[in-house]
Design an enzyme around this catalytic site. Sequence first.
Site, PDB file in Angstrom:
ATOM      1  N   LYS A  64       1.033  -1.316  -0.013  1.00 55.81           N
ATOM      2  CA  LYS A  64       0.234   0.071  -0.068  1.00 55.81           C
ATOM      3  C   LYS A  64       0.951   1.393   0.048  1.00 55.81           C
ATOM      4  CE  LYS A  64      -4.082  -2.039   0.643  1.00 55.81           C
ATOM      5  NZ  LYS A  64      -5.291  -1.825  -0.082  1.00 55.81           N
ATOM      6  N   LYS A  70     -13.461  -7.835  -7.492  1.00 50.14           N
ATOM      7  CA  LYS A  70     -14.077  -8.511  -6.380  1.00 50.14           C
ATOM      8  C   LYS A  70     -15.517  -8.438  -6.308  1.00 50.14           C
ATOM      9  CE  LYS A  70     -10.670  -5.725  -3.565  1.00 50.14           C
ATOM     10  NZ  LYS A  70     -10.421  -4.597  -2.757  1.00 50.14           N
TER      11      LYS A  70
HETATM   12 MG    MG Z   1      -7.273  -2.003  -3.918  1.00 49.29          MG
END
Ligand code: MG
Length: 369
Positions: free
Chosen positions: A163, A262
């Site tokens: 991240k 997702k």
């Molecule tokens: Mg993501």
Amino acid sequence: MKIKRVTLYQVEQTLKSPFISSLEKVENRESIIVELKDEDGHTGWGEVVAFSSPWYTEETIKTCWHIITDFLVPLLCSRKIHHPSEVKELFNSIRRNNMAKAGIETAVWDLYAKRQGTTLSEIIGGKKSVIESGVVVGMNDPDKMIAKIGLHIKEGYKRIKVKIKPNQDYEVIKLIRHHYPDVPLMVDANSTYSLSDINRLKALDEFNLLMIEQPLGVDDIIDHAKLQSVINTPICLDESIVSYEDARKAIELGSCQVMNIKIGRVGGLTEAINIHHLCKSHDIPVWCGGMLEMGISRAHNIALASLENFTIPGDISSTSRYWDHDITEPEVEVKNGFIPVPTTPGIGFTVNRQRLDEITKKKLVITYD
Ligand code: MG
């Protein structure tokens, strides 16, 4: 099939270690587990992957509970369902609330596959017997991140994702590349940049990243197209794609070269499969993103990732990466970077009811005659 009983379990488990992104620190993972029973006694399982607060999308565990109990369950039980793909249509009168919808819809898919006596992977057209596994490393002290990445490479993970956010990007990636020059590496920005950061994002081109995930706005596909035209690193869209239509428009505009699918974000397995097929027809590789989920959602992800255009290792990791005791058995174990696709009917994992009871904070049984 006619759904006769819906049982909802609001659960909470503590992650083995807190997960830190640019937007949130997740320590305790709440979720809603959905159990469906049809007229013949077959069972299907789903998992709502919304978080406790609306940092990733607008949904939360509380909003999902409300939408499921007050709207989706009455619709689901209002008529016979011949195929799980009908559920998407059935829920069309409810705007968005995709994670709530997916929690129910994925349970219908599991139930349907079990009724057919076949695996979920096979039912949806999956071709793979194993899938490649990647792992996400949350933000941390750089030395700790380097150590963690080294551990995951030893464990055999095929792809590392870290991240990033402004001021925690170039130097961190430079350090990681110094230690691991060849590891397949990607970054996820969770929408923390704007077009004024073009030079900062362009600077990342030198690190040969697999992709940069969702650098700009959560609902943007226009600025991403502008950014993609001036940087070499492929852009991957995550938050921006909540439907097939979003995917179509992003491809048409050239907003990305990769897509993260997702199931929860797009409202169910049917929509996820449709997006997969669309991307395949445009030579856009896809991968399956993770939601710090428990075993049921992980199982649905494994089935989805067995489709042939999932050519990039996803965020599907070992159970032990997140949980001491998960609610499904057997544990998912990554071996040499691969996870086998289950061969028993439905999602291919058994729910450990004792463990489920242990972590249940609230339970609701809704029955229909
Ligand atoms: Mg993501």
